[in-house]
Scaffold this active site. Structure first.
Site, PDB file in Angstrom:
ATOM      1  N   HIS A  16      23.813  73.058  85.460  1.00 17.33           N
ATOM      2  CA  HIS A  16      23.858  73.944  84.304  1.00 17.33           C
ATOM      3  C   HIS A  16      22.446  74.363  83.887  1.00 17.33           C
ATOM      4  CE1 HIS A  16      23.440  70.862  80.728  1.00 17.33           C
ATOM      5  NE2 HIS A  16      22.499  70.714  81.612  1.00 17.33           N
ATOM      6  N   CYS A  35      16.456  70.831  80.222  1.00 15.92           N
ATOM      7  CA  CYS A  35      17.790  71.404  80.402  1.00 15.92           C
ATOM      8  C   CYS A  35      17.782  72.930  80.331  1.00 15.92           C
ATOM      9  CB  CYS A  35      18.781  70.811  79.398  1.00 15.92           C
ATOM     10  SG  CYS A  35      19.540  69.281  80.000  1.00 15.92           S
ATOM     11  N   HIS A  41      19.701  72.716  87.045  1.00  8.37           N
ATOM     12  CA  HIS A  41      19.530  71.292  87.364  1.00  8.37           C
ATOM     13  C   HIS A  41      20.906  70.659  87.217  1.00  8.37           C
ATOM     14  CE1 HIS A  41      19.485  71.432  83.031  1.00  8.37           C
ATOM     15  NE2 HIS A  41      19.966  70.220  83.064  1.00  8.37           N
ATOM     16  N   HIS A  43      23.622  67.134  86.543  1.00  9.20           N
ATOM     17  CA  HIS A  43      23.863  65.833  85.907  1.00  9.20           C
ATOM     18  C   HIS A  43      25.042  65.161  86.597  1.00  9.20           C
ATOM     19  CE1 HIS A  43      21.228  66.476  82.432  1.00  9.20           C
ATOM     20  NE2 HIS A  43      21.689  67.724  82.379  1.00  9.20           N
ATOM     21  N   ASP A  81      33.509  70.131  89.231  1.00  2.00           N
ATOM     22  CA  ASP A  81      32.789  69.230  90.134  1.00  2.00           C
ATOM     23  C   ASP A  81      32.041  70.021  91.223  1.00  2.00           C
ATOM     24  OD1 ASP A  81      31.942  66.754  91.117  1.00  2.00           O
ATOM     25  OD2 ASP A  81      33.627  66.626  92.510  1.00  2.00           O
ATOM     26  N   HIS A  82      30.740  69.730  91.359  1.00  4.59           N
ATOM     27  CA  HIS A  82      29.860  70.430  92.306  1.00  4.59           C
ATOM     28  C   HIS A  82      29.773  71.940  92.013  1.00  4.59           C
ATOM     29  CE1 HIS A  82      30.219  66.608  94.359  1.00  4.59           C
ATOM     30  NE2 HIS A  82      29.250  66.948  95.173  1.00  4.59           N
ATOM     31  N   GLU A 127      26.552  62.475  79.649  1.00  2.00           N
ATOM     32  CA  GLU A 127      25.735  63.386  80.453  1.00  2.00           C
ATOM     33  C   GLU A 127      24.689  62.611  81.247  1.00  2.00           C
ATOM     34  OE1 GLU A 127      24.010  67.662  79.465  1.00  2.00           O
ATOM     35  OE2 GLU A 127      22.609  66.103  78.845  1.00  2.00           O
TER      36      GLU A 127
HETATM   37 NI    NI Z   1      20.962  69.335  81.429  1.00  7.66          NI
END
Ligand code: NI
Length: 138
Positions: A16, A35, A41, A43, A81-82, A127
């Site tokens: 995200h 972020c 990037h 998580h 997911d992914h 997170e």
């Molecule tokens: Ni982040």
């Protein structure tokens, strides 16, 4: 019958960028730090899904946790997911993907998919190992 809360954990990872387009780049960088990286990037998230209901006399369960897992995979995990939350996840379209906004979006996905005998009472979304948010539908 006694009423009990049961919880299932699911794990996924997603990319995200936390960014508010109404603010300047400098304001975004100051507010969101790492972020806000324009190159994205990821998580490793953990989602805890808690439902509450009476113990079923026949099964001894509130709800089969395999069925709860299936419902959450279908409505949330399979979609994120992914994935890149900003660009690939329909239920987060035009929403800044903070953990707070993500947990609310996930509630709206999961809640209608649950059987009548249980009530979704809490989502807890981790997170990082140090940060989580909780939502109870309010
Ligand atoms: Ni982040």
């Amino acid at each position: 019958m006694p009423t009990v809360t049961v919880t299932r954990l699911l794990r996924f990872n997603a990319a995200h960028r936390v960014h508010n387009p109404a603010l300047s780049d400098a304001e975004n960088a100051a507010l969101f730090g790492k972020c806000n990286n324009p190159h994205w990037h990821g998580h490793n998230y953990t989602l805890e899904v808690s439902v509450r209901g009476p113990i079923d006399a026949r099964t001894g369960y509130v709800m089969d946790l395999g069925k709860l897992r299936d419902a959450v995979e279908r409505t949330v995990v399979d979609l994120v997911d992914h994935r890149n939350v900003n660009v690939e996840v329909e239920f987060m379209r035009d929403v800044n993907p903070t953990t707070e906004n993500l947990v609310v979006g996930m509630w709206r996905q999961i809640e209608p998919a649950l059987p009548e005998e249980v009530r979704l009472v809490r989502l807890k979304l981790w997170e990082t190992e140090n940060n989580y948010v909780e939502y109870d539908g309010a």
